[in-house]
Design an enzyme around this catalytic site. Structure first.
Site, mmCIF file in Angstrom:
data_model
loop_
_atom_site.group_PDB
_atom_site.id
_atom_site.type_symbol
_atom_site.label_atom_id
_atom_site.label_comp_id
_atom_site.label_asym_id
_atom_site.label_seq_id
_atom_site.Cartn_x
_atom_site.Cartn_y
_atom_site.Cartn_z
ATOM 1 N N PRO A 52 -35.571 -61.887 -22.096
ATOM 2 C CA PRO A 52 -35.079 -60.575 -21.643
ATOM 3 C C PRO A 52 -34.429 -60.700 -20.263
ATOM 4 O O PRO A 52 -34.963 -61.367 -19.376
ATOM 5 C CB PRO A 52 -36.347 -59.723 -21.581
ATOM 6 C CG PRO A 52 -37.299 -60.423 -22.506
ATOM 7 C CD PRO A 52 -37.009 -61.882 -22.322
ATOM 8 N N HIS A 53 -33.294 -60.008 -20.094
ATOM 9 C CA HIS A 53 -32.525 -60.179 -18.862
ATOM 10 C C HIS A 53 -32.159 -58.817 -18.279
ATOM 11 O O HIS A 53 -32.726 -57.797 -18.649
ATOM 12 C CB HIS A 53 -31.287 -61.038 -19.146
ATOM 13 C CG HIS A 53 -31.110 -62.172 -18.179
ATOM 14 N ND1 HIS A 53 -30.494 -62.033 -16.964
ATOM 15 C CD2 HIS A 53 -31.484 -63.469 -18.256
ATOM 16 C CE1 HIS A 53 -30.476 -63.184 -16.320
ATOM 17 N NE2 HIS A 53 -31.079 -64.085 -17.086
ATOM 18 N N ASP A 54 -31.190 -58.834 -17.402
ATOM 19 C CA ASP A 54 -30.834 -57.780 -16.460
ATOM 20 C C ASP A 54 -31.269 -56.367 -16.834
ATOM 21 O O ASP A 54 -30.838 -55.819 -17.845
ATOM 22 C CB ASP A 54 -29.314 -57.751 -16.292
ATOM 23 C CG ASP A 54 -28.743 -59.068 -15.821
ATOM 24 O OD1 ASP A 54 -27.959 -59.047 -14.876
ATOM 25 O OD2 ASP A 54 -29.058 -60.116 -16.411
#
Length: 519
Positions: free
Chosen positions: A301-303
Site C-alpha cells: 500500500p502506498h501514497d
C-alpha cells in the site's frame, strides 16, 4: 511528564544480558549532521502507571467473507459488450499516453489498438465469448477464456469471473490487460497472465517486458475471493500486478472519482511484479491470502491510503525487497496476524511518514534483512509480534518518535533485538520536500522479551527518549554481561543499581531536555 519530551525510562526484569545505548560516533559511526556531540544525562526513578495500555482492538473481521461478496453482485440488469478504439478513453489514457506506450499496443495488435468494454450491467466471460470473435476473445476449452484485447469494466457495469470460469487468461503477446472502472468480482476462479507461445503462465523474465496486469481505478470496487492470480505486472506506471489506485492527479482533478476500495480474501497471488499495490485507496481489506514468490514486494500500500486491514496473510519468497510495506502517509491502518518470512529484505516495513498504525500479533522470521523496520514514521504501535531469526535487526527504528513496542518477542536475530538510530538523509536521492524527516528517535518498550540476539538486546543512538519497563533481556550470542556503551556508560552503576537491585523504573533524562521543560 510527557512522552517524547526528554524522559527516558528503564526498568527491571533483566536476566543475563547486554544492554547498549550507542552514540552515533560509537562503533565506527559518524555523528549525524546538526547534532551535538555531547549530551549529559541524569538518572532517577519514575512512575510506571503512565506506560499502561489496554490490549489494542482491531476491527471486526467476521463480515469479510465469500458470502458477503456474493451479496454485492447485482445480476438484475444484463450488460453489453462492445469493442472500441483505446484512444480518448479515460480509463486507458495512462496506458497509451506518449508514443512509446501507444506503439506497444499498435505493435501487438498490428493496427490501431482496440479494447473490449463491459457496459450497462452484469456480464460474465461466457457473455463476452458469445459476443466477440475468437481473435478478440475466445473460450479455448470448457470454462477457460482467453482475452486477446485489453478489457475495461465501465463505471455502470460489473464483471463476474465466477466458479464457472476455470481460468480467465490475458494474452501477453496480444497486449491484453484488465481495467476496472466499475465493479469487478473474481470468485472461486483463476486470473492468469498467459504466454500463448508457451501455453503457460507469463512467468517473470525481466522488469521491462510487458506482462498483463489488473488495475482498479478511482471510484471502483474490486473483489477477489477464493481465487488464484498469477504472473501479472511489470515495471511501468500502474501496471505493477494487482493495483487499486486513484487516477493520476490531472485525471482525478477532472473526473473527481471517489477513493477506490476492495476486498482481497482467501486467495493466492504468485509471481507478480508487485503482489498488491494501492495508491490513495480507502478501507481496502487484504485478508487470509498467500503472497508467494512475487518480484519486488508482496503487499505494498502506498501514497495516502488509509483505513486498510492487512490481516491473516502469509507473505514469503519476495525476491527483491520486502514482504509487507506501507509507504508515504499510509495511516490509520491495521497489520495484524500475518506471517512474513524468507523475503529478500525486511518482513514488515512502515515507511515515509506513515502514522497511527497498529502492527500486532504478526510472525516475522527468517527474512534476509530486518524483521520489522520503521523509517521516518512516528506514532506507531507494535504489539505482541514474534520476530525471530532475521539476518539483521529484529526491530529497527530510524528517525521516528513515539514508537511504542509492547509485548513483543525479538529473538535470535543476527544483530540487535531492537535497534534505534538517526540518519541524515539530506545528501541522498530522497526528495525531502515530498518525504520530510527529523533526525530524532524515541522508543517506549514495555513487556515482552529480547533474547539471544547476535550483538545486544537493545541499541539506541542519540535517543530523544527511551522508556523501558518489564522487558526480559536475555543474553546475546556474544554475551558480555550487562553493559552500557557510549553516552550512558558513565551512568551504568546508577542505572543497574536501580534497575536490577532495587527493581525500580529508571528515568534517564537528557539535561538539555530538562532545561527545555523548565522554559
Amino acid at each position: 511528564m510527557k512522552r517524547g519530551m526528554g524522559t527516558t525510562l528503564l526498568a527491571s526484569g533483566i536476566v543475563l544480558g547486554a544492554l547498549q545505548f550507542a552514540a552515533p560516533w560509537v562503533q565506527g559511526a559518524e555523528p549525524a549532521r546538526g547534532l551535538k556531540e555531547t549530551r549529559n544525562y541524569t538518572v532517577t526513578t519514575a512512575p510506571v502507571d503512565q506506560l499502561h495500555l489496554e490490549t489494542p482492538k482491531v476491527p471486526d473481521l467476521s463480515g469479510y467473507t465469500a458470502e458477503a461478496v456474493e451479496a454485492k453482485i447485482d445480476r438484475s440488469r444484463p450488460g453489453r459488450v462492445v469493442v472500441r478504439r483505446m484512444l480518448q478513453q479515460d480509463a486507458l489514457k495512462d496506458f497509451i499516453g506518449g508514443d512509446e506506450r501507444l506503439r506497444e499496443w499498435v505493435k501487438r495488435q498490428q493496427g490501431m489498438p482496440q479494447a473490449i468494454f463491459i457496459e450497462g450491467g452484469h456480464v460474465t466471460p461466457a457473455d463476452i465469448a458469445r459476443a466477440l470473435p475468437d481473435h478478440q476473445f475466445a473460450e479455448v476449452e470448457p470454462g477457460v477464456y482467453l482475452s486477446r484485447l485489453p478489457l475495461v469494466v465501465a463505471q455502470d457495469a460489473n464483471l463476474e469471473i465466477g466458479k464457472a470460469t476455470r481460468d480467465f487468461r490475458l494474452s501477453q503477446e496480444r497486449g491484453a490487460f484488465l481495467v476496472n472502472d466499475g465493479k469487478l468480482f473474481i470468485k472461486d476462479s483463476r486470473l492468469t497472465a498467459w504466454r500463448e507461445k508457451d501455453k503457460a503462465p507469463a512467468h517473470f523474465r525481466s522488469p521491462s517486458e510487458f506482462r498483463p496486469f489488473l488495475v482498479s481505478w478511482g471510484g471502483s470496487e474490486l473483489y477477489i475471493v477464493g481465487s488464484t492470480v498469477t504472473s501479472l505486472g511489470y515495471d511501468n506506471s500502474k501496471s505493477y500486478g494487482v493495483s487499486i489506485t486513484q487516477y493520476t492527479p490531472g485525471m482525478h482533478a477532472r473526473l473527481k472519482r471517489a477513493e477506490p476500495t476492495g476486498w482481497l480474501l482467501d486467495s493466492e497471488f504468485v509471481d507478480h511484479w508487485y503482489g498488491f499495490y494501492c495508491y490513495e485507496a480507502a478501507n481496502v481489506v487484504i485478508k487470509g491470502n498467500t503472497y508467494r514468490d512475487n518480484i519486488v514486494y508482496g503487499i505494498d500500500p502506498h501514497d495516502r491510503s488509509h483505513g486498510l486491514i492487512i490481516a491473516d496473510n502469509t507473505v514469503h519468497g519476495t525476491k527483491k525487497k520486502h514482504g509487507i510495506i506501507i509507504s508515504r502517509e499510509v495511516d490509520d491502518s491495521w497489520i495484524v496476524n500475518n506471517r512474513s518470512y524468507d523475503n529478500k529484505l525486511s518482513g514488515i516495513v512502515i515507511d515515509r511518514n506513515s502514522v497511527n498504525n497498529l502492527v500486532a500479533w504478526n510472525e516475522v522470521y527468517r527474512n534476509h534483512a530486518d524483521g520489522i523496520t520503521l523509517y521516518e514514521s512516528s506514532n506507531n504501535l507494535l504489539w505482541g509480534n514474534k520476530i525471530l531469526s532475521n539476518k539483521r535487526h529484529g526491530i529497527r527504528v530510524r528517525n521516528s518518535v513515539n514508537i511504542r513496542l509492547y509485548e513483543n518477542l525479538s529473538a535470535a536475530n543476527g544483530l540487535t533485538g531492537v535497534y534505534g538510530h538517526i540518519k541524515d538523509l539530506s545528501n541522498t536521492d530522497r526528495n525531502v520536500e515530498l518525504d520530510p524527516f527529523d533526525t530524532k528517535v524515541s522508543l517506549i518498550l514495555v513487556g515482552g522479551k529480547l533474547a539471544g540476539n547476535g550483538s545486544s538486546p537493545l541499541s539506541i543512538d542519540s535517543p530523544l527518549s527511551v522508556e523501558l519497563y518489564d522487558v526480559e533481556l536475555l543474553a546475546p550470542s556474544k554475551s558480555t554481561g550487562i553493559s552500557f556503551a557510549g553516552i550512558l556508560g558513565e551512568k551504568q552503576d546508577e542505572i543497574l543499581d536501580l534497575m536490577v537491585r532495587r527493581k525500580q523504573a529508571v528515568l534517564i533524562d537528557p539535561v538539555e531536555s530538562q532545561a527545555e521543560l523548565q522554559d
